[in-house]
Design an enzyme around this catalytic site. Structure first.
Site, short mmCIF file in Angstrom:
data_model
loop_
_atom_site.label_atom_id
_atom_site.label_comp_id
_atom_site.label_asym_id
_atom_site.label_seq_id
_atom_site.Cartn_x
_atom_site.Cartn_y
_atom_site.Cartn_z
N TYR A 169 0.86 -1.19 0.00
CA TYR A 169 0.00 0.00 0.00
C TYR A 169 0.89 1.23 0.00
O TYR A 169 1.82 1.32 0.81
CB TYR A 169 -0.90 0.00 1.24
CG TYR A 169 -1.82 1.21 1.34
CD1 TYR A 169 -1.61 2.19 2.31
CD2 TYR A 169 -2.90 1.36 0.47
CE1 TYR A 169 -2.45 3.29 2.41
CE2 TYR A 169 -3.74 2.47 0.56
CZ TYR A 169 -3.51 3.43 1.54
OH TYR A 169 -4.35 4.52 1.63
N LYS A 172 4.78 9.34 8.71
CA LYS A 172 4.52 8.82 10.07
C LYS A 172 5.55 9.32 11.11
O LYS A 172 5.44 10.42 11.63
CB LYS A 172 4.44 7.30 10.02
CG LYS A 172 3.25 6.82 9.16
CD LYS A 172 3.12 5.32 9.13
CE LYS A 172 2.15 4.88 8.05
NZ LYS A 172 0.75 4.84 8.48
N ASP A 219 9.40 2.80 -0.54
CA ASP A 219 8.35 3.46 0.24
C ASP A 219 8.59 3.11 1.72
O ASP A 219 8.20 2.04 2.19
CB ASP A 219 6.97 3.00 -0.22
CG ASP A 219 5.87 3.67 0.58
OD1 ASP A 219 4.69 3.47 0.24
OD2 ASP A 219 6.19 4.36 1.57
P1 KE4 Z 1 -0.91 8.39 4.24
O1 KE4 Z 1 -1.37 9.05 2.96
O2 KE4 Z 1 -2.00 7.56 4.89
O3 KE4 Z 1 -0.25 9.37 5.20
O4 KE4 Z 1 0.27 7.37 3.87
C1 KE4 Z 1 0.03 6.42 2.87
C2 KE4 Z 1 1.01 5.27 3.03
C3 KE4 Z 1 2.06 5.17 2.14
N1 KE4 Z 1 2.96 4.16 2.23
C4 KE4 Z 1 2.86 3.22 3.20
C5 KE4 Z 1 3.86 2.12 3.26
C6 KE4 Z 1 1.80 3.28 4.14
O5 KE4 Z 1 1.70 2.32 5.10
C7 KE4 Z 1 0.86 4.32 4.06
C8 KE4 Z 1 -0.30 4.44 5.02
N2 KE4 Z 1 -0.41 3.42 6.02
C9 KE4 Z 1 -1.76 3.10 6.45
C10 KE4 Z 1 -1.72 1.98 7.48
N3 KE4 Z 1 -1.05 0.81 7.02
C11 KE4 Z 1 -2.46 4.31 6.97
C12 KE4 Z 1 -3.68 4.04 7.80
C13 KE4 Z 1 -4.92 4.57 7.14
O6 KE4 Z 1 -5.07 4.41 5.91
O7 KE4 Z 1 -5.74 5.15 7.89
#
Ligand code: KE4
Length: 435
Positions: free
Chosen positions: A150, A273, A245
């Protein structure tokens, strides 16, 4: 600690009813909705260190930690102090500040492959921008991603994606034009041969490989030996870029992230994060010759009103300075190993139909007896049994991610006593779900 009882959450339920009326699904991010585990989500009132309290004052040991952002735990005094200090000097200027330089310099010192950096406000923005830059720099359109990984919710990443899409069983997202979706090629994680095949089938057309160097959005799936190095070699050989990533793994698995742990230098890296310590900060960075193609130096446009926000920069600086302290990752590893060993012992002794994966302070308990090496394996996990396990742990005051396809995060605020309490609850919950 008051032991929560699923039936004693009247205030959470009352607030969530109001939320359902005004917010889509009552949430601002789908995975929070408890759709995969049943029931209504807890509504959080406050948090401190490794603890969350819901609106009914039920207390939980938190292993979500804002989906990995809070490696120091909630409301760390030094981070709160940094935010308070900056808030009194203004919350946003929309102009350069020294804070941005300070945080970027710290990141580059930790990840030397990030010769130049651009701050954005979410991981999605970071990955979206990194892919746009890769397409511009190579003059190619195709990207390769991995099933179950993701990278946020921008259009190019929503096929066979992990995290919330895996949780909700959305394999392909409506609203993404077919012409755009076709520019994303998927391969199984840990299958470098499949990636080589894609390069051979699409000569000189692949702009980049984007990969979670340690997959944590299909549950935790470590890279197999040589997988990342093979991706590095393939990208170089075929004139494509390698994008790590590290939104989750950056400053998580060690101060230098997965690229330091495995000794692989990507061309571009995305972060998020932890570098914002729970405030909205993310970043992309990499080779100077690439990053200098981004506006205003080059024609690759990317911008953001709140990018480099001084409050968030202050939190990030305080966070990284605490992580840089000698021994930080050793003590986090000791705590995480205690939890991992406790889970493995419990699984062994109860013969529960589950396996556990751990890399540093990232863990996942899969309800599957088979080894999990990719998304196809992860999807075989018994998500119904996971849901029952989740609810049983929640009722015992342990909050883990409400999805089989996420990770548990250990923070420096967790204590050995918390781990003992968690293992005890886990043993009881395994008994509950094995009955
Ligand atoms: P955000 O756009 O949610 O800040 O980040 C996207 C993202 C990009 N790359 C990786 C490896 C990520 O894990 C994420 C976002 N992680 C999820 C949880 N696994 C966010 C939680 C959510 O979607 O509320």
């Amino acid at each position: 600690m008051t032991t929560p009882n699923p039936n004693t959450r009247p205030r959470s339920q009352q607030i969530f009813r109001r939320a359902l009326d005004v917010l889509v699904g009552g949430v601002n991010s789908p995975v929070r909705a408890f759709r995969a585990v049943g029931g209504e989500p807890i509504v959080v009132d406050r948090a401190a260190a490794a603890r969350l309290w819901d609106a009914d004052d039920n207390e939980y040991i938190d292993y979500v930690c804002s989906w990995g952002a809070l490696i120091l735990g909630h409301a760390h005094p030094k981070i709160v102090e940094a935010i308070n200090y900056q808030a009194r000097r203004g919350t946003s200027y929309g102009m350069p500040t020294e804070l941005e330089v300070e945080l970027a310099t710290r990141i580059r010192r930790a990840l030397p492959s990030c010769e130049k950096i651009r701050f954005v406000s979410s991981g999605t923005e970071a990955t979206m921008s990194a892919v746009r830059l890769a397409r511009a720099a190579t003059g190619r359109d195709l990207i390769v991603k991995f099933d179950g990984c993701y990278h946020g919710h921008s259009d190019s990443f929503l096929s066979e994606a992990g995290s919330g899409l895996a949780t909700l069983g959305i394999a392909a997202c409506p609203g993404v034009p077919q012409a755009l979706a076709a520019l994303t090629l998927n391969a199984p994680y840990n299958d470098a041969a499949a990636v080589e095949k894609l390069f051979n089938e699409n000569p000189n057309k692949i702009a980049a490989i984007i990969v979670e160097p340690i997959a944590a959005n299909m549950g935790l799936v470590p890279p197999s030996k040589g997988f990342l190095q093979t991706l590095r070699d393939l990208a170089t050989r075929h004139g494509a870029l390698l994008i790590f990533d590290e939104v989750i793994t950056g400053f998580r698995v060690c101060y230098g992230g997965a690229q330091s742990l495995y000794g692989i230098a990507p061309d571009l890296t995305t972060l998020g994060k932890i570098i914002g310590a729970g405030l909205p900060v993310a970043a992309y960075g990499g080779r100077r010759d690439l990053m200098d193609q981004v506006a205003p130096l080059g024609p690759v446009y990317q911008a953001g009103t709140l990018s480099g926000n001084p409050l968030a920069m202050s939190a990030g600086i305080a966070s990284l300075d605490l992580l840089a302290a000698p021994g930080f990752y050793d003590s986090l590893e000791a705590l995480s190993k205690k939890l991992g060993d406790g889970i493995s012992a419990a699984l062994r002794e109860t013969n529960a139909p589950a396996t556990a994966a751990r890399v540093g302070s990232l863990l996942t308990l899969f309800f599957s007896r088979d080894p999990i090496t990719n998304y196809a394996d992860a999807k075989k996990a018994d998500t119904k049994r996971f849901a029952a396990f989740f609810q049983s742990m929640l009722a015992r005051g342990i909050f883990i991610a409400p999805s089989q396809f996420e990770a548990m995060f250990v923070s420096a605020a967790h204590t050995a006593a918390d781990i003992d309490c968690t293992i005890a609850a886990l043993r009881e919950s395994l008994a509950d779900v094995s009955a």
